[in-house]
Design a protein around this motif. Structure first.
Motif, PDB file in Angstrom:
ATOM      1  N   THR A 104      -2.342  14.057   1.836  1.00  0.00           N
ATOM      2  CA  THR A 104      -2.613  15.182   0.937  1.00  0.00           C
ATOM      3  C   THR A 104      -1.414  16.136   0.890  1.00  0.00           C
ATOM      4  O   THR A 104      -0.558  16.136   1.776  1.00  0.00           O
ATOM      5  CB  THR A 104      -3.861  15.961   1.404  1.00  0.00           C
ATOM      6  N   THR A 125      -1.799   7.702   1.731  1.00  0.00           N
ATOM      7  CA  THR A 125      -2.662   8.718   1.104  1.00  0.00           C
ATOM      8  C   THR A 125      -2.581   9.999   1.932  1.00  0.00           C
ATOM      9  O   THR A 125      -3.461  10.309   2.733  1.00  0.00           O
ATOM     10  CB  THR A 125      -4.115   8.224   1.022  1.00  0.00           C
ATOM     11  N   SER A 168       0.821  -1.210   0.000  1.00  0.00           N
ATOM     12  CA  SER A 168       0.000   0.000   0.000  1.00  0.00           C
ATOM     13  C   SER A 168       0.857   1.263   0.000  1.00  0.00           C
ATOM     14  O   SER A 168       1.950   1.282   0.567  1.00  0.00           O
ATOM     15  CB  SER A 168      -0.927   0.015   1.224  1.00  0.00           C
TER      16      SER A 168
END
Length: 343
Positions: free
Chosen positions: A210, A208, A205
């Motif tokens: 920002t 995530t 993975s």
């Protein structure tokens, strides 16, 4: 004719004692004494690092002067790492540099360790393409202690666009390597075993996060959970799949870094990218960025020769030289710092 200054640079922020002498951006000598004592502990022990620096620094300076073929009295200034880094090792380097400065009655130049990694690109022939990046450019600084995207507008005008929110990329690779049963330092071991592996065999993975910041703790946890789960089913899983595991880890790591840099390019409109820091020598990361350069002709990637990626005295000396040329001298009363400070 104006005299070309000769600068000695001293690096002692972690576990490598680095001393280099530079004249006119040319490296006359670049001595690095590695501390092998930390290998059995699986990481750097600060107290041991300080003692080793104390033992090595005089030896490294003597070797650097001898190899450079300049006399000690020809040296115009001494530069040294003020921080960030391990405070004990930094104090050893600072004490030596101050004594050197006072003994020879020459100026003192303090250096920010991260800035020095970036400015390594201005050493003569330090890049694999033997050219200097033009301002402004973006620098991806990746090492055992740092993971940052920095906009560089001038030698001493830099601003951080993104940083890791937790572990550095080098630190994560070392921790994953430990879970794989590999020796310290782990990053080079993962690279070594990945060379004959299939980098698409296992999928891990990606964080995530920002903006332009990084996070590697989730990636590290995902890899370690994956290994534990597979080992519960097959105790020989790592041994049987080591090359593929390492190759897949490297691919994911390189993609995380590359994708963030591409976001930084879109945000700033700057297409010149200078890689710096020890992890920037990783062949999969280099390959990924070179591939990006081939796809987008506007992009220009600057890659350092391996000897200038890890902590070394040359990066301290070149930064000292650039400060010397601008008369940016420092007081003998400066104090080393362990935590990162803004540029």
């Amino acid at each position: 004719m104006k005299k070309k200054p000769i600068i000695i640079g001293i690096e002692s922020s972690c576990d490598d004692t680095g001393v280099s002498i530079i004249r006119n951006r040319n490296v006359l000598s670049n001595i690095i004494i590695h501390q092998k004592i930390h290998k059995k502990y699986g990481g750097v022990v600060p107290e041991l690092a300080s003692r080793q620096h104390d033992l090595n620094i005089t030896k490294a300076v003597k070797q650097a002067i001898l190899l450079s073929k300049v006399s000690i009295n020809q040296i115009d200034a001494v530069s040294f790492t003020l921080g960030p880094g391990l405070i004990g090792p930094l104090l050893v380097g600072a004490s030596f540099a101050k004594s050197f400065s006072m003994g020879l009655e020459i100026p003192l130049l303090t250096v920010n360790h991260i800035q020095a990694h970036i400015l390594s690109h201005f050493i003569q022939n330090a890049n694999i393409n033997n050219s200097y990046p033009k301002f402004p450019f973006l620098s991806l600084v990746i090492s055992g202690g740092h993971t940052q995207i920095i906009q560089v507008d001038d030698f001493f005008k830099m601003k951080i666009l993104g940083s890791t929110l937790d572990d550095s990329v080098g630190e994560v690779l070392d921790k994953i390597a430990r879970a794989l049963g590999l020796d310290y330092p782990g990053g080079p071991m993962i690279e070594y075993f990945s060379k004959n592996g299939n980098n698409k065999k296992f999928i891990f993975s990606k964080p995530t996060v920002t903006g332009l910041d990084f996070s590697f703790s989730g990636f590290k946890s995902d890899v370690i959970r994956f290994l534990k789960k597979r080992l519960n089913k097959n105790m020989f899983f790592i041994k049987q799949n080591l090359s593929d595991i390492c190759a897949s880890i490297q691919k994911t790591t390189a993609e995380i870094l590359s994708e963030k840099v591409q976001k930084a390019i879109l945000k700033t409109g700057i297409y010149r990218i200078a890689l710096a820091g020890g992890v920037s020598a990783n062949y999969e990361i280099i390959r990924t960025f070179m591939s990006f350069e081939k796809k987008d002709k506007r992009c220009k990637i600057f890659i350092l020769k391996k000897e200038y990626t890890t902590d070394n005295g040359a990066m301290i000396a070149i930064t000292g030289l650039l400060k010397y040329e601008k008369n940016l001298f420092d007081s003998i009363h400066v104090t080393p710092y362990s935590k990162f400070k803004t540029f």
